[in-house]
Write a protein that holds these residues in place. Sequence first.
Motif, short mmCIF file in Angstrom:
data_model
loop_
_atom_site.label_atom_id
_atom_site.label_comp_id
_atom_site.label_asym_id
_atom_site.label_seq_id
_atom_site.Cartn_x
_atom_site.Cartn_y
_atom_site.Cartn_z
N UNK A 1 0.94 -1.26 0.00
CA UNK A 1 0.06 0.06 -0.16
C UNK A 1 0.96 1.42 -0.14
N UNK A 2 0.82 2.12 -0.99
CA UNK A 2 1.68 3.13 -1.33
C UNK A 2 1.12 4.27 -1.74
N UNK A 3 1.34 5.54 -1.15
CA UNK A 3 0.86 6.73 -1.81
C UNK A 3 1.50 7.46 -2.86
N UNK A 4 1.14 7.72 -4.08
CA UNK A 4 1.72 8.41 -5.11
C UNK A 4 0.99 9.47 -5.43
N UNK A 5 1.37 10.65 -4.89
CA UNK A 5 0.57 11.96 -5.01
C UNK A 5 -0.63 11.92 -4.48
N UNK A 6 -1.47 12.26 -5.24
CA UNK A 6 -3.05 12.31 -4.67
C UNK A 6 -3.71 11.05 -4.80
N UNK A 7 -3.12 10.06 -4.95
CA UNK A 7 -3.62 8.62 -5.00
C UNK A 7 -2.94 7.72 -4.25
N UNK A 8 -3.75 6.68 -3.86
CA UNK A 8 -3.32 5.85 -3.16
C UNK A 8 -3.33 4.23 -4.03
N UNK A 9 -2.23 3.45 -4.02
CA UNK A 9 -2.16 2.29 -4.51
C UNK A 9 -1.95 1.20 -3.78
N UNK A 10 -3.08 0.15 -4.01
CA UNK A 10 -2.95 -0.94 -3.29
C UNK A 10 -2.62 -2.13 -4.31
N UNK A 11 -1.67 -2.96 -3.93
CA UNK A 11 -1.24 -3.94 -4.90
C UNK A 11 -1.32 -5.14 -4.02
N UNK A 12 -1.81 -6.35 -4.97
CA UNK A 12 -1.85 -7.65 -4.30
C UNK A 12 -1.48 -8.69 -5.40
N UNK A 13 -0.25 -9.23 -5.34
CA UNK A 13 0.34 -10.02 -6.21
C UNK A 13 0.69 -11.42 -5.71
N UNK A 14 0.18 -12.32 -6.33
CA UNK A 14 0.67 -13.93 -5.72
C UNK A 14 0.91 -14.69 -6.91
N UNK A 15 1.89 -15.46 -6.56
CA UNK A 15 2.62 -16.49 -7.71
C UNK A 15 1.69 -17.87 -7.69
N UNK A 16 2.06 -18.53 -8.35
CA UNK A 16 1.30 -19.96 -8.65
C UNK A 16 1.58 -20.64 -7.22
N UNK B 1 -3.06 -11.04 -10.16
CA UNK B 1 -2.53 -9.36 -9.73
C UNK B 1 -3.80 -8.68 -9.45
N UNK B 2 -3.83 -8.02 -8.55
CA UNK B 2 -5.02 -6.85 -8.11
C UNK B 2 -4.39 -5.64 -7.96
N UNK B 3 -4.44 -4.70 -8.79
CA UNK B 3 -3.93 -3.37 -8.46
C UNK B 3 -5.22 -2.42 -8.54
N UNK B 4 -5.23 -1.48 -7.43
CA UNK B 4 -6.30 -0.59 -7.42
C UNK B 4 -5.64 0.98 -6.97
N UNK B 5 -6.03 1.83 -7.80
CA UNK B 5 -5.67 3.31 -7.54
C UNK B 5 -6.87 3.95 -7.06
N UNK B 6 -6.55 4.46 -5.72
CA UNK B 6 -7.74 5.21 -5.20
C UNK B 6 -7.61 6.66 -5.01
N UNK B 7 -8.24 7.64 -5.34
CA UNK B 7 -7.99 9.12 -5.13
C UNK B 7 -8.20 9.56 -3.68
N UNK B 8 -7.32 10.57 -3.41
CA UNK B 8 -7.32 10.94 -2.12
C UNK B 8 -7.98 12.32 -1.75
N UNK B 9 -7.79 12.92 -2.89
CA UNK B 9 -8.33 14.25 -2.56
C UNK B 9 -10.04 14.37 -2.76
N UNK B 10 -10.60 15.38 -2.07
CA UNK B 10 -12.12 15.33 -2.36
C UNK B 10 -12.66 15.86 -3.49
N UNK B 11 -11.91 16.18 -4.28
CA UNK B 11 -12.44 16.68 -5.75
C UNK B 11 -12.59 15.59 -6.55
N UNK B 12 -11.74 14.34 -6.32
CA UNK B 12 -11.99 13.23 -7.25
C UNK B 12 -13.10 12.43 -6.74
N UNK B 13 -13.78 12.62 -5.66
CA UNK B 13 -14.82 11.76 -4.97
C UNK B 13 -15.82 12.26 -5.62
N UNK B 14 -16.01 13.23 -6.36
CA UNK B 14 -17.45 13.71 -6.89
C UNK B 14 -17.46 13.24 -8.37
#
Length: 405
Positions: free
Chosen positions: A334-349, A392-405
Amino acid sequence: MTSVNERPRALLAGASRRWVRLLPWGLAFVLCVALLPTTIQVLTADYGLNAGVASALAIAQAAPLLLAVVRPLHAWYVIFAADVAGALVLLTVDFEERLLWPFPPMEIVGYVGLCLALGLREPRRTLLLVWLATAAANVGLQFVAPGGASSDDTLLTILSGVALLLAGALRERYEVQQRLVEQETISEAERERRTLLEERARIARELHDVVAHHMSVITVQADTAAYRLERLPPDVQEEFTSIAATARESLSEMRRLLGVLRNEEAHGELAPQPGLTRIGQLVEATARAGMPVEFTACDAEVPEAVGLSAYRIVQEALANVVRHAPGAPTQVSVSQDGDQLTVLVVNGPPPEPPAAPLELGGTGHGLVGMRERVRIIGGTLDVGPLPDGGFRVAARLPLTERDFT
């Protein structure tokens, strides 16, 4: 039966394979090409009929077989009339006693083929009327049978009945299978829609708790402003009182909404909703269960809705690993990239393909829930298998109030 204004479809036109769709045309063409010259030859050479009359009867009895592919009932009208007319015409000539009457063998072959086409298209009532007409014609012609002729009064009746019954049964079986497929498709669509609605309701319940917490804080702060802040002007104090009243009213409306969204089985959802700080505990619990999981944390301050969505995404992704790839090495970050939060879950075989999933239960809502959560807060989601057999599961979630509208 086909409507007058509806363009008729060929027999087996709905088949998925091309050769099956072409099969009725091929059989009709072969019968027509084989029976046309054969009928002319037999009627002229064996029965002694005039060549012109024999040719006309042969065309009327064989050519409509091509029409039977599209309109079998119309073809039956022509062929049935031609066969009866042919039997009456044969009464005008002398033929050997060994020859069949009223219907020579080639006419029987063509008529049985026509009955197969009828059975594949027409309803039971029409098939019954066709068979009764055939039987009545056979019985009626016996009253004018020439002396010494070899009669086949029951042969055509039996063969046509078998052909109609067999083809009708095949058609009805196919129609039942089609209805079952359509019903299964409708049921699957309803299940997907119900799953989506259930997941949306669950997300709405969780987001309600987040918003209700904020509204409660606003109410308390507005109510206590007069005690916490000294010498407030009367107009400011009145404004705080108005804010508190509005917040309490909004909170009451949200409680009524919660009563609609929650059900009797949702008691466990009354607990405080998890957030970003709880992801570490979730990963630790998964690791204690024997799953090799690596976790890269993020200490960013995020809105509660974003933290809740990130937690649920990781939770669903790890649950899918446990169910479908037990023992697979997994990385959670889980990492912050500017005004977005990146959630990454990766599993192998998985080390070994499981004989059966470790967890047989589950809602089946995992990916649906992820997509809905990400969509609600205006983020993006990327899920899919990896070349090595992992996921692989990758989600980018906005952190700013403007992006929620």
